[in-house]
Design an enzyme around this catalytic site. Structure first.
Site, PDB file in Angstrom:
ATOM      1  N   LYS A  41      42.907  34.734  34.401  1.00 33.96           N
ATOM      2  CA  LYS A  41      41.819  33.764  34.249  1.00 33.96           C
ATOM      3  C   LYS A  41      41.548  33.447  32.776  1.00 33.96           C
ATOM      4  O   LYS A  41      41.441  32.279  32.396  1.00 33.96           O
ATOM      5  CB  LYS A  41      40.566  34.308  34.943  1.00 33.96           C
ATOM      6  CG  LYS A  41      39.340  33.450  34.822  1.00 33.96           C
ATOM      7  CD  LYS A  41      38.288  33.788  35.855  1.00 33.96           C
ATOM      8  CE  LYS A  41      38.049  35.275  35.990  1.00 33.96           C
ATOM      9  NZ  LYS A  41      37.484  35.903  34.790  1.00 33.96           N
ATOM     10  N   THR A  96      43.561  34.011  30.239  1.00 32.43           N
ATOM     11  CA  THR A  96      44.773  33.390  29.717  1.00 32.43           C
ATOM     12  C   THR A  96      44.777  31.896  30.025  1.00 32.43           C
ATOM     13  O   THR A  96      45.097  31.062  29.161  1.00 32.43           O
ATOM     14  CB  THR A  96      46.023  34.055  30.336  1.00 32.43           C
ATOM     15  OG1 THR A  96      46.004  35.451  30.014  1.00 32.43           O
ATOM     16  CG2 THR A  96      47.306  33.435  29.817  1.00 32.43           C
ATOM     17  N   ARG A 147      33.434  35.394  27.126  1.00 33.68           N
ATOM     18  CA  ARG A 147      32.659  36.623  26.951  1.00 33.68           C
ATOM     19  C   ARG A 147      33.399  37.578  26.014  1.00 33.68           C
ATOM     20  O   ARG A 147      34.614  37.480  25.843  1.00 33.68           O
ATOM     21  CB  ARG A 147      32.455  37.324  28.295  1.00 33.68           C
ATOM     22  CG  ARG A 147      31.545  36.586  29.255  1.00 33.68           C
ATOM     23  CD  ARG A 147      31.531  37.248  30.612  1.00 33.68           C
ATOM     24  NE  ARG A 147      32.864  37.259  31.194  1.00 33.68           N
ATOM     25  CZ  ARG A 147      33.300  38.138  32.084  1.00 33.68           C
ATOM     26  NH1 ARG A 147      32.518  39.108  32.506  1.00 33.68           N
ATOM     27  NH2 ARG A 147      34.510  38.065  32.567  1.00 33.68           N
ATOM     28  N   LYS A 164      41.826  48.192  32.839  1.00 33.61           N
ATOM     29  CA  LYS A 164      42.091  46.761  32.732  1.00 33.61           C
ATOM     30  C   LYS A 164      42.729  46.373  31.407  1.00 33.61           C
ATOM     31  O   LYS A 164      43.513  45.439  31.328  1.00 33.61           O
ATOM     32  CB  LYS A 164      40.778  45.984  32.926  1.00 33.61           C
ATOM     33  CG  LYS A 164      40.941  44.476  32.886  1.00 33.61           C
ATOM     34  CD  LYS A 164      39.590  43.775  32.990  1.00 33.61           C
ATOM     35  CE  LYS A 164      39.744  42.270  32.826  1.00 33.61           C
ATOM     36  NZ  LYS A 164      38.446  41.590  32.773  1.00 33.61           N
ATOM     37  N   ALA A 175      30.763  40.852  35.948  1.00 33.47           N
ATOM     38  CA  ALA A 175      30.328  40.051  37.093  1.00 33.47           C
ATOM     39  C   ALA A 175      30.181  40.884  38.356  1.00 33.47           C
ATOM     40  O   ALA A 175      29.544  40.444  39.308  1.00 33.47           O
ATOM     41  CB  ALA A 175      31.300  38.907  37.343  1.00 33.47           C
ATOM     42  N   PHE A 197      35.624  38.025  37.101  1.00 28.64           N
ATOM     43  CA  PHE A 197      36.229  38.385  38.389  1.00 28.64           C
ATOM     44  C   PHE A 197      36.404  37.154  39.272  1.00 28.64           C
ATOM     45  O   PHE A 197      36.603  36.046  38.777  1.00 28.64           O
ATOM     46  CB  PHE A 197      35.432  39.501  39.064  1.00 28.64           C
ATOM     47  CG  PHE A 197      35.490  40.806  38.328  1.00 28.64           C
ATOM     48  CD1 PHE A 197      36.719  41.373  37.996  1.00 28.64           C
ATOM     49  CD2 PHE A 197      34.329  41.475  37.937  1.00 28.64           C
ATOM     50  CE1 PHE A 197      36.787  42.582  37.302  1.00 28.64           C
ATOM     51  CE2 PHE A 197      34.392  42.680  37.242  1.00 28.64           C
ATOM     52  CZ  PHE A 197      35.626  43.230  36.938  1.00 28.64           C
ATOM     53  N   PHE A 233      54.695  32.679  37.259  1.00 34.36           N
ATOM     54  CA  PHE A 233      55.554  33.821  36.938  1.00 34.36           C
ATOM     55  C   PHE A 233      57.009  33.397  37.180  1.00 34.36           C
ATOM     56  O   PHE A 233      57.283  32.570  38.057  1.00 34.36           O
ATOM     57  CB  PHE A 233      55.216  35.028  37.814  1.00 34.36           C
ATOM     58  CG  PHE A 233      53.976  35.772  37.382  1.00 34.36           C
ATOM     59  CD1 PHE A 233      54.066  37.007  36.753  1.00 34.36           C
ATOM     60  CD2 PHE A 233      52.712  35.235  37.602  1.00 34.36           C
ATOM     61  CE1 PHE A 233      52.925  37.693  36.359  1.00 34.36           C
ATOM     62  CE2 PHE A 233      51.560  35.912  37.212  1.00 34.36           C
ATOM     63  CZ  PHE A 233      51.677  37.146  36.589  1.00 34.36           C
ATOM     64  N   TRP A 263      50.980  31.233  29.602  1.00 35.54           N
ATOM     65  CA  TRP A 263      51.348  32.567  29.118  1.00 35.54           C
ATOM     66  C   TRP A 263      52.662  32.505  28.347  1.00 35.54           C
ATOM     67  O   TRP A 263      52.804  33.100  27.281  1.00 35.54           O
ATOM     68  CB  TRP A 263      51.477  33.531  30.300  1.00 35.54           C
ATOM     69  CG  TRP A 263      51.773  34.953  29.897  1.00 35.54           C
ATOM     70  CD1 TRP A 263      50.869  35.917  29.565  1.00 35.54           C
ATOM     71  CD2 TRP A 263      53.067  35.555  29.755  1.00 35.54           C
ATOM     72  NE1 TRP A 263      51.509  37.085  29.230  1.00 35.54           N
ATOM     73  CE2 TRP A 263      52.865  36.893  29.344  1.00 35.54           C
ATOM     74  CE3 TRP A 263      54.362  35.098  29.938  1.00 35.54           C
ATOM     75  CZ2 TRP A 263      53.918  37.763  29.102  1.00 35.54           C
ATOM     76  CZ3 TRP A 263      55.427  35.967  29.702  1.00 35.54           C
ATOM     77  CH2 TRP A 263      55.185  37.285  29.290  1.00 35.54           C
TER      78      TRP A 263
END
Length: 556
Positions: A71, A73, A94, A105, A273, A301, A381, A409
């Site tokens: 998210k 990224t 954030r 994480k 969140a 999230f 991906f 990415w």
């Protein structure tokens, strides 16, 4: 392939004053934290407040899985893509917490060629905002216990203290503690608790406050305990408000950094969140709207948590009107929701995709309940197949959503142009009619049940025996018109993390409800969600080190 930290450390950053100049911010309105970080001055808002707002785009996601969604990224890459298209865009994110950074994480600076930098600074101490919040929280705790020790003029009942200490770290042994052990001069012996800093009400207050005076007012309204007679005791009554505000006077100023491609990014505040409201600061978002044509923000999230709170808490309180939502998914995560083991996600599996895509479907439906246009993007991906991508594209378009692949990415801004074009097309051709999900005039139980049934898809809500009394007390004190901030695990639409996909015929269990009077919402804890997380068996901290030349390694 280079790691995220290697890519970030090789980046050629511009001086932050050059980044600021690209969106019209003069050097006099910057407070420098070295060459590559700055806070925006208090005077800047007065200079820009009368400008027309740009468009507001929220980036959210499906429920997170071990397969990763990307998210942040995507948010960063979308901002970079707009810059490549010569659009004046500003990212509003954030700040990362040390808890997940050293836990499971990792950091929260994006990934690959779509990152904000300096990555190590951002993921560690940054500009000290979280330390200031921690200090203000614990000052209030210290003054509370000191008041009791020094005669307890307010008649505080030590059995009804609700204010907790905090620490920006995953530390499960601090969830439940005993303080005051020792002799009479060491304070009253009582049970105490810690929450992680991002779950502190002060974090929420900082992120929802309009300005320093609003911050001070909200801090004073914090309920820390109840008297023997059952009356609430506030930070104002403890005379702690002024000192807390002093600790936060710089922390309330938004931070400016840059992406790998020098796109400006405001990074400010960081409530989780799953246990808090999950959005960056109102101040940063409002500044982004004044300083750009397109402000791109994200909420933590999945959309069942971050987006719901963005719409029902942040936008409602701040008067924000989002124009579009980007909903991030991956082929791998949808197959995981369809029952495929993590080790097998690289194999094409349309049957599993068909089973797992119901999670995406529910999130699309949820966002559409707010009457905001949705663009679904697949964070690409190399193992994804054309057949899988086409299946998801058709699925989304049949439900009235735009669709785009995102390759940010791997390719940075260039890989986000297809998504940026879809967002622009949506902003130009589709009108947002945003409205909150529920009216604040509903009772607290009606609000909880609306979120549980409409957003999570629950059959019903089950309340622990003590909860009805807690709700009655909150309503008696006059906080019944507050919105509700649901604390729930992030992995499932339900309060059971193991129920993937789109669970049905489940109940939401409410075990505790309390008011955050300064933040302006009521918190409802569901299932087994913890406000102080723990470290995993092998924490990310095990792999973090510093080389002889002072370079940090192992951050991700």
């Amino acid at each position: 392939m280079k790691t995220d930290i290697q890519i970030a450390q090789e980046a050629q950053m511009e001086h932050i004053k050059e980044v600021a100049a690209s969106i019209g911010i003069q050097e006099d309105d910057l407070e420098f934290y070295g060459k590559y970080k700055a806070k925006l001055s208090e005077d800047l808002w007065d200079k820009i407040k009368d400008k027309e707002d740009g468009k507001l785009v929220l980036v959210t996601a499906i429920n997170p899985t071990p397969a990763g969604e990307g998210k942040t990224t995507t948010t960063v890459g979308l901002g970079q893509a707009f810059a490549k298209m010569n659009k004046k865009a500003l990212i509003a994110l954030r700040e990362p917490s040390l808890g997940p950074c050293f836990g499971i994480k990792g950091g929260a600076a994006g990934g690959g060629m779509a990152q904000v930098v300096p990555m190590e600074d951002l993921n560690l101490h940054f500009t000290g905002d979280f330390h200031a919040i921690t200090s203000a929280n614990n000052l209030l705790a210290a003054m509370l216990d000191n008041h009791i020790q020094q005669g307890n003029a307010l008649q505080i009942d030590p059995r009804q203290i609700v204010w907790k200490r905090c620490l920006d770290m995953n530390d499960r042994v601090l969830r439940n503690t005993v303080v005051g052990l020792g002799n009479k001069m060491d304070g009253m012996v009582r049970e105490d608790h810690f929450v992680i800093t991002v779950a502190s009400e002060i974090m929420a207050i900082l992120c929802l406050a309009d300005d320093l005076q609003d911050l001070k007012k909200r801090l004073g309204q914090i309920i820390v305990a109840y008297t023997f007679a059952g009356s609430p005791v506030t930070a104002d009554q403890l005379q702690a408000t002024g000192a807390m505000t002093a600790l936060l006077k710089d922390a309330i100023k938004p931070n400016l950094i840059q992406t790998l491609e020098h796109t400006p990014a405001l990074v400010h505040g960081g409530p989780f969140a799953n246990i808090a409201h999950g959005c960056n600061s109102v101040r940063a978002t409002k500044m982004a709207l004044k300083l750009s044509d397109i402000a791109i923000t994200e909420a933590g999230f999945g959309a069942d948590l971050g987006a719901e709170k963005f719409f029902d808490i942040k936008c409602r309180m701040a008067g924000l009107k989002p124009d579009a939502v980007v909903l991030v998914a991956t082929v791998r995560a949808l197959k995981y929701n369809g029952g495929v083991a993590k080790a097998d996600l690289n194999q094409e599996n349309l049957d599993a995709l068909a089973k797992g895509i119901v999670n995406l479907e529910k999130h699309i439906e949820n966002i559409q309940k707010y009457d905001v246009p949705v663009i679904v993007t697949l964070n690409s991906f190399i193992t994804d197949t054309d057949a899988e991508n086409e299946y998801i594209r058709k699925f989304c378009e049949e439900r009235g959503c735009e669709f785009a692949l995102s390759e940010v990415w791997e390719k940075g801004g260039e890989g986000g142009i297809a998504l940026a074009q879809k967002v622009l097309e949506t902003l130009e051709t589709k009108e947002s009619h945003y409205h909150p999900l529920y009216s604040t005039e509903l009772s607290l139980k009606e609000k909880i049940e609306t979120i549980a049934k409409e957003i999570y898809g629950a059959r019903s809500v089950i309340y622990e025996p003590a909860v009805s009394k807690q709700i009655a007390k909150i309503e008696e004190m006059g906080f019944d018109e507050f919105p509700v901030c649901m604390a729930k695990n992030q992995y499932s639409l339900s309060d059971n993390a193991k129920l993937l996909g789109r669970p049905k015929d489940f109940d939401i269990h409410i075990r505790e409800v309390y008011v955050s009077a300064g933040a302006g919402f009521v918190v409802a804890l569901t299932g087994a969600v913890m406000t102080m997380p723990g470290l995993p068996k092998i924490p990310a901290a095990n792999g973090i080190d510093v080389s002889e030349d002072g370079k940090i390694t192992g951050l991700f």
